[in-house]
Design an enzyme around this catalytic site. Structure first.
Site, PDB file in Angstrom:
ATOM      1  CE  LYS A  51       1.992   0.028  -5.179  1.00 39.17           C
ATOM      2  NZ  LYS A  51       1.899   0.984  -4.048  1.00 39.17           N
ATOM      3  CB  THR A  52       5.176   3.109 -10.728  1.00 40.58           C
ATOM      4  OG1 THR A  52       3.975   2.324 -10.798  1.00 40.58           O
ATOM      5  CG2 THR A  52       5.562   3.540 -12.137  1.00 40.58           C
ATOM      6  CB  THR A  53       9.074   5.655  -7.962  1.00 38.90           C
ATOM      7  OG1 THR A  53       7.923   6.493  -8.036  1.00 38.90           O
ATOM      8  CG2 THR A  53      10.322   6.514  -7.951  1.00 38.90           C
ATOM      9  NE  ARG A 112      19.927   0.472 -10.494  1.00 39.27           N
ATOM     10  CZ  ARG A 112      19.570  -0.096  -9.339  1.00 39.27           C
ATOM     11  NH1 ARG A 112      18.963  -1.274  -9.354  1.00 39.27           N
ATOM     12  NH2 ARG A 112      19.821   0.504  -8.194  1.00 39.27           N
ATOM     13  CD1 TRP A 124     -11.674   8.183  -8.902  1.00 42.33           C
ATOM     14  CD2 TRP A 124     -10.847   6.292  -8.049  1.00 42.33           C
ATOM     15  NE1 TRP A 124     -10.340   8.397  -8.670  1.00 42.33           N
ATOM     16  CE2 TRP A 124      -9.800   7.243  -8.145  1.00 42.33           C
ATOM     17  CE3 TRP A 124     -10.560   5.028  -7.537  1.00 42.33           C
ATOM     18  CZ2 TRP A 124      -8.499   6.968  -7.736  1.00 42.33           C
ATOM     19  CZ3 TRP A 124      -9.263   4.756  -7.135  1.00 42.33           C
ATOM     20  CH2 TRP A 124      -8.246   5.715  -7.233  1.00 42.33           C
ATOM     21  CE  LYS A 157       5.653   9.433  -3.770  1.00 45.41           C
ATOM     22  NZ  LYS A 157       5.353   9.197  -5.192  1.00 45.41           N
ATOM     23  CD  GLU A 202      -0.506   1.215 -10.523  1.00 45.82           C
ATOM     24  OE1 GLU A 202      -0.903   0.302  -9.800  1.00 45.82           O
ATOM     25  OE2 GLU A 202      -0.090   2.299 -10.078  1.00 45.82           O
ATOM     26  CG  ASN A 231      -1.981  -1.083   1.135  1.00 54.35           C
ATOM     27  OD1 ASN A 231      -2.392  -1.482   0.055  1.00 54.35           O
ATOM     28  ND2 ASN A 231      -2.410  -1.587   2.286  1.00 54.35           N
ATOM     29  CG  PHE A 284      -6.903   5.404 -10.540  1.00 55.33           C
ATOM     30  CD1 PHE A 284      -6.145   4.302 -10.155  1.00 55.33           C
ATOM     31  CD2 PHE A 284      -6.259   6.622 -10.722  1.00 55.33           C
ATOM     32  CE1 PHE A 284      -4.777   4.410  -9.945  1.00 55.33           C
ATOM     33  CE2 PHE A 284      -4.896   6.736 -10.515  1.00 55.33           C
ATOM     34  CZ  PHE A 284      -4.149   5.629 -10.133  1.00 55.33           C
TER      35      PHE A 284
END
Length: 219
Positions: free
Chosen positions: A61-63, A71, A115, A59, A150, A57, A113
């Protein structure tokens, strides 16, 4: 198996022990540790294509995945990014990766997303199309690294079946890597992966202070 708490306790004890050693005792301890590490490295496999999962949960993950992309580009490898939920490059990322346009392929297959889209059937259709595009790159030996951004969320929401994802991952060449990001990674995927990192949320400026996404931090 040691838990994170047990490891932290062990590390704290080791640090206290190191502080109590003389310079010669410390040198000998590090020498023994180096011998162990050298032996492990000598026995290690030189190369293996990895399945990598960034979940949790928190912040980043993508970064973190984009760091691996950078690399790989630096080594001259070809890479592909397929976004399953978000749509389009963030302006800063597009600018940074611009010099490597010959090495990188980017497909923003999502429309936002759930929503925001408010159309489950279309979300499923888009996720399936993204997965088919992803499989093209996963199978292609020219691409050293493929990022499925994602995709874990698409699986969690039922847009994609985890068994189909696992089958597709088996199609990758032996020396290529695939990164799957997003919270809620299913247990079957975690068990199959070679490297799994869970980002834990402790504090977040939007949740705790109502601070909106900021350039350089979120995008």
């Amino acid at each position: 198996m040691k838990t994170d708490e047990n490891l932290a306790t062990t590390n704290d004890a080791s640090i206290r022990e190191d502080l109590s050693l003389t310079k010669e005792q410390y040198r000998k301890k590090m020498q023994r540790r180096k011998e162990v590490q050298d032996q492990r490295m000598a026995q290690a496999v030189p190369e293996k294509g990895l399945i990598i999962v960034n979940t949790g949960n928190g912040k980043g993950k993508t970064t973190a995945a984009l760091g691996m992309i950078l690399r790989s580009l630096g080594h001259g490898y070809k890479v592909a990014i397929i976004q399953f939920i978000k749509g389009g490059w963030e302006p800063a990322e597009k600018k940074v990766f611009g010099p490597w346009e010959e090495q990188i392929r980017f497909h923003a297959m999502g429309e936002g997303f759930t929503w925001e889209t408010q159309d489950r059937d279309r979300d499923i259709e888009k996720a399936l199309a993204a997965w088919q595009k992803a499989r093209e790159y996963i199978r292609n030996p020219e691409f050293k690294l493929v990022l499925l951004d994602e995709i874990n969320i698409a699986i969690k929401l039922g847009y994609l079946r985890v068994d189909e994802i696992l089958t597709g991952l088996e199609e990758k060449p032996d020396n290529s890597h695939v990164i799957l990001t997003g919270r809620g990674a299913p247990q079957a995927l975690i068990e199959r992966a070679d490297l799994v990192t869970e980002m834990n949320l402790i504090k977040h400026p939007f949740r705790d202070q109502g601070v909106k996404a900021q350039p350089g931090i979120e995008y």
